[in-house]
Design a protein around this motif. Structure first.
Motif, mmCIF file in Angstrom:
data_model
loop_
_atom_site.group_PDB
_atom_site.id
_atom_site.type_symbol
_atom_site.label_atom_id
_atom_site.label_comp_id
_atom_site.label_asym_id
_atom_site.label_seq_id
_atom_site.Cartn_x
_atom_site.Cartn_y
_atom_site.Cartn_z
ATOM 1 N N GLU A 1 0.849 -1.192 0.000
ATOM 2 C CA GLU A 1 0.000 0.000 0.000
ATOM 3 C C GLU A 1 0.880 1.236 0.000
ATOM 4 O O GLU A 1 1.703 1.425 0.895
ATOM 5 N N ARG B 1 1.323 4.761 0.801
ATOM 6 C CA ARG B 1 0.612 5.677 1.699
ATOM 7 C C ARG B 1 1.482 6.804 2.209
ATOM 8 O O ARG B 1 1.070 7.572 3.088
ATOM 9 N N VAL C 1 -3.297 1.827 -3.680
ATOM 10 C CA VAL C 1 -3.384 3.193 -3.182
ATOM 11 C C VAL C 1 -4.848 3.514 -2.908
ATOM 12 O O VAL C 1 -5.740 3.068 -3.640
ATOM 13 N N HIS C 2 -5.097 4.258 -1.844
ATOM 14 C CA HIS C 2 -6.463 4.684 -1.545
ATOM 15 C C HIS C 2 -6.848 5.844 -2.470
ATOM 16 O O HIS C 2 -6.138 6.845 -2.548
#
Length: 384
Positions: A265, A267, A289-290
């Motif tokens: 991830e 971040r 990735v958000h």
């Protein structure tokens, strides 16, 4: 249960040492109550104390349910579980605010993390892989809050996800071609949309002759592949030392001769090192990735790159050569589904933007031709 009995029994057991058994708890109860207790009452107290002193306490049955993905405690009388269909309130309760705080502190201690008035929050992984997040009162104004995310050992492959309806239309053959062509990609989506699950399934389709090195903040990514090296960041210990950040692990991974470098991830500032690596011959890299949509990924990466000292223009210059494909996931009433595949293109002003290659129905979009050209350049057949 008599007031303060749990704390007194816990302190006595800690002083005695040894393993925690029904017999040791019974001895501690007799010593701390100081009165005669019937066999039935003693059995009841032992069961309640074991529930308070061992494992996840009242949450154990919820966490052991194979359908459970998340459990949250919003207060002593408000426990909720997500079994894949959204939050539902359950009948499990705690005796009071102190019981919730006691469980939070015990779980944090089991993960070798500090949780007290001086450090009232924690984010850690338990021994079985369950992700723990806890916030103590009064920082949590409504009372101590617990969030537990369950990581199941089940490994999904692309065929299983296809059976569940994750890939509409031509999405699955397109993703297989992306893997075969060694195009770098990012999987985007919100919390709980299945980004890590999809990434692991895609890595399972990587040829067995390739070496995969994964870098994660928490050890969630477990691809079904015979040649995987997993690096996991380490938080500071209770003394505030010993942390190893994700960015340092990315640098170390580059020295391990990866055929594919994967960041579980993205971040923070590690995005700078990841993009630099993907621009220097490390093809086929990936990460999650958000983001709320494919179109928002470049802006999200801008914000993360600024943490590493990379300005906007430099980020887009790196991104242009590092990542080719974006895959977006969302949760629907029928489950988790790939809602868009995008390709990154130059917008003419030096910045990168996404162009839709496949839409939510799995039909080719305006970016499909560009994706097809990248596949042909890699000598991979275009499957649409």
């Amino acid at each position: 249960m008599p007031a303060g009995l749990v704390e007194r029994v816990q302190a006595r057991l800690a002083g005695e040492g040894g393993s925690l058994t029904s017999a040791s708890v019974a001895r501690a109860v007799r010593a701390e109550t100081g009165v005669l207790v019937s066999d039935a009452e003693m059995l009841r107290l032992i069961r309640m104390l074991l529930r308070e002193l061992v494992g996840a306490g009242p949450l154990t049955s919820l966490l052991s349910d194979p359908l459970t993905t998340d459990v949250v405690v919003n207060g002593p009388d408000d426990v909720r579980v997500d079994r894949g269909d959204g939050w539902e309130r359950v009948s499990v309760t705690f005796s009071g605010e102190e019981a919730v705080a006691r469980l939070a502190r015990r779980l944090a201690a089991a993960a070798d993390r500090r949780l007290d008035d001086a450090h009232p929050y924690v984010d850690a992984s338990l021994a079985d892989g369950t992700r723990l997040h806890a916030v103590l009162a009064p920082m949590a104004a409504s009372g101590t809050c617990l969030s537990l995310r369950v990581l199941r050992p089940t490994r999904y492959d692309l065929a299983a996800l296809q059976h569940q309806g994750t890939f509409p239309g031509l999405v699955l053959p397109a993703l297989r071609a992306v893997i075969q062509a060694r195009l770098a990609f990012l999987v985007s989506g919100g919390t709980g949309t299945g980004k890590t699950t999809l990434l692991a399934a895609l890595l399972g389709a990587v040829p067995e002759s390739e070496r995969i090195v994964t870098v994660e903040d928490a050890g969630e990514l477990r691809p079904n592949h015979p040649h995987v090296v997993r690096l996991v960041a380490r938080p500071e210990n209770v003394e505030g030392a010993g942390s190893i950040e994700l960015r340092e692990l990315v640098r170390q991974a580059l020295r391990m001769r990866p055929d594919r470098l994967i960041v579980g991830e993205v971040r923070g500032s590690e995005v700078v090192d990841l993009l630099a690596a993907l621009n220097t011959g490390h093809e086929g890299g990936a990460g999650t990735v958000h983001a709320n949509a494919v179109a928002e990924v470049p802006a999200r990466l801008e914000a993360l790159a600024s943490l590493g000292g990379l300005d906007r223009c430099s980020l887009h210059a790196q991104l242009r050569g590092a990542v080719q494909v974006l895959i977006h996931l969302r949760r629907s009433v029928t489950g988790r589904v790939v809602s868009e595949i995008g390709v990154l293109v130059d917008n003419g002003s030096g910045l990168v933007q996404s162009m839709t290659a496949f839409d939510a129905s799995g039909r080719p979009g305006p970016g499909a031709e560009r994706l097809g050209n990248m596949l042909m350049a890699a000598e991979v057949d275009v499957p649409w």
